[in-house]
Design an enzyme around this catalytic site. Structure first.
Site, PDB file in Angstrom:
ATOM      1  CE  LYS A 164      -4.041   1.893   2.678  1.00 36.13           C
ATOM      2  NZ  LYS A 164      -4.733   1.761   3.917  1.00 36.13           N
ATOM      3  CB  SER A 206      -8.230   3.636   2.897  1.00 26.94           C
ATOM      4  OG  SER A 206      -7.295   3.109   3.932  1.00 26.94           O
ATOM      5  CB  SER A 240      -8.436   1.139   5.854  1.00 25.14           C
ATOM      6  OG  SER A 240      -9.024   2.128   5.795  1.00 25.14           O
TER       7      SER A 240
END
Lengths: 487, 95
Positions: free
Chosen positions: A79, A154, A178
């Site tokens: 990420k 997210s 997330s």
């Protein structure tokens, strides 16, 4: 032999060790898939192909010398919230569009030391603030199960890329859901560990008392392999917990017969899509078939978790994001007329709308005269919510419910209404407030789209979470289903 | 409570965010909506409850007072918008 991109991490590790394929071949295979498929998904912010092939070459040498471990030579994506030395680390924001990190995050370093190969950096909601991946400066990510729908957020890029088999594994972070919500919406397995289990050093801070990194992959077994490397004490993170890491692989094989799993009553009420509810019900039947004892438990104050979270998280964010001032790194506005203008315009230009809203809510909650009514109140509510969990764990070993109240929604469906977007994390946020570990894994699909079964564990009980998830995956094939066009 | 335009301007200043005049009303509406969500907390009587600042019962670790970091100034300043002779440059503060 199944295609390389359909293999589990264990199968890939065995294939590499046996010389069935090399890490360079494996890495090229995934890079080719990214070139073919990612234009439709936008799950990557950066593809670090040259660096990936260099790392793969080094992994092959290590394997040839007999110095490889179970993950050596296997590709993954990080990420874009994790700092990666020499590679752009944007956190999905214009603010950091020009930021080349001068160091690696601990998580990145540990996975690289294990020999894993970084394919690139995954798209994400800006500063991890969002539940649909629509707040990214780099544009929304699309869900491989239906490209008109969101992947969740997210960690939406991580989830979409793993679901589309563009990478066998990814890292994610979970502040209010997330990891689990995008894992649910994309049909993969994602684990948020106990707060403090995985180092936050080098992970760009959003809400420091809630943020936690974890693995995202296709199965509990894959997640166990990754967490074994990611977890552990780090003296560079002052909230890292100095406690031995359990043997998660050994835990997978434990018997689950007689395990008491609490079904959280409040997660099955109004607001839950009936298709999602039916899917979770099917998963519960299989669990009962495995000898698991289901008991009803209550988290009576869980409805206050979203309100409390939207004080605690923005308050911490407003403080953490004060560092982006246009002076030391990140975006700086043109021709500032004075220092205040430099701060204000750099921040106004660098941050997107959702980040600004949260900074402002947090600033308000912490401002003179409002602290007791908002921040102190939220910390008390947080205690009440944590106590609910303590009571529930008196009656059950693990807890169960849906990870998300509905399947993936359409792009744009909630982006104009912040509050309706916030409510898509209604089943995940309480876990972060309490600091507990939890995972989402695929249940049978509803409306043709993935559904996430959420399992919640007591503090540091990641092994038991992975154990039950693995045993359920041995008995079912929900986690093996691949979106059409990505087989 | 209600949120006025002036409140939004004040918060934006405290947060060092430039907000265009024509965005103030939209922003006011959005922030007021979020605060309405947040204020659902008030239904809960939390009189005697101890506030929870941290998920785990932990105390801050201490370490020996030793130099452990090397100098990385050049490397860290390589990503800065404007530096000169090892100093970060900003508009003049003192006339």
């Amino acid at each position: 032999m199944s295609e390389l991109h359909q293999k589990s991490l264990r199968e890939l590790g065995e294939g590499l060790a046996a010389g069935a394929f090399s890490s360079v071949e494996l890495t090229e295979h995934f890079l080719q898939r990214i070139r073919n498929h990612d234009p439709a998904l936008n799950s990557f912010i950066t593809v670090s192909d040259r660096e990936a092939l260099r790392q793969a070459g080094a992994a092959d040498e290590r394997i040839q010398k007999g110095e490889g471990g179970p993950l050596t030579g296997i590709p993954l994506i990080h990420k874009d919230i994790f700092c990666t030395h020499g590679v752009k680390t944007s956190c999905g924001s214009r603010m950091l569009d020009n930021f080349i990190s001068p160091y690696d995050a601990t998580v990145v370093e540990k996975l690289a030391d294990a020999g894993m190969v970084m394919l690139g950096k995954a798209n994400m909601d800006e500063f991890a603030m969002g539940s649909s991946n629509e707040t990214s400066y780099y544009g929304p990510v699309r869900n491989p199960w239906d490209t008109e729908r969101v992947p969740g957020g997210s960690s939406g890029g991580s989830a979409a890329a793993v679901a589309a088999r563009l990478a066998p594994a990814a890292t994610g972070t979970d502040t209010g859901g997330s990891i689990r919500q995008p894992a649910a919406l994309c049909g993969i397995t994602g684990l948020k560990p106990t707060y403090g289990r995985v180092s936050r050093w080098g992970m760009i801070a959003f809400a420091s008392s809630l943020d936690q990194a974890g693995p995202m992959a296709r199965s509990a077994e894959d997640c166990a392999l990754l967490l074994s490397v990611m977890a552990g004490f780090d003296e560079r993170d002052s909230t890292s917990v100095d406690r031995p890491v359990d043997d998660y692989l050994a835990a997978l094989e434990q018997p689950v017969k007689g395990l008491r799993v609490g079904v959280v009553k409040e997660f099955f009420g109004e607001g839950l899509d009936s298709g999602v509810g039916a899917s979770i019900g099917e998963a519960m039947k299989v669990l009962e078939g495995l000898g698991v004892e289901l008991v009803e438990v209550s988290l009576p104050h869980s409805r206050y978790s979203v309100p409390a979270y939207y004080v605690v998280a923005p308050a911490e964010a407003s403080s953490n994001l004060a560092r982006y001032d246009g002076v030391r790194f990140g975006h700086r506005c043109e021709d500032p007329k004075d220092l205040e203008d430099l701060y204000k315009r750099s921040r106004a230009e660098g941050f997107g709308a959702e980040v600004k809203r949260r900074i402002m809510i947090g600033t308000y909650a912490l401002s003179a005269g409002y602290y007791d009514a908002y921040y102190l109140k939220a910390q008390k509510v947080r205690q009440v919510i944590a106590q609910d969990f303590r009571n529930a764990f008196d009656q059950a070993d693990l807890l169960l419910g849906p990870a998300s109240p509905e399947v993936a929604f359409r792009l744009g469906e909630k982006s104009d209404d912040p509050v309706s977007m916030y409510l898509s994390d209604i089943y995940t946020i309480a876990v972060n407030l309490a600091g507990l570990p939890a995972l989402s894994m695929p249940a049978p699909r509803a409306h043709g789209l993935p559904v996430g079964l959420q399992l919640i564990g007591n503090y540091f009980d990641e092994g038991r979470l992975l154990n039950l998830a693995h045993q359920l995956q041995l008995a079912t094939d929900w986690h093996l289903q691949t979106p059409e066009g990505f087989e | 409570m209600t949120l006025e335009r002036e409140d939004v301007e004040k918060i934006a200043h405290l947060a060092r965010l430039a907000v265009a005049e024509e965005q103030l009303e939209t922003l006011r509406g959005e922030l007021a909506g979020i605060l309405r969500l947040v204020e659902q907390m008030d239904e809960l009587d939390t009189g005697d409850i101890l506030p929870m600042a941290h998920p785990l019962e932990m105390t801050q670790r201490l370490r020996p007072d030793l130099v452990t970091e090397e100098n990385h100034r050049e490397e860290y300043q390589a990503v800065a918008p404007l530096v000169e002779n090892g100093l970060y440059l900003v508009p003049r503060v003192i006339e």
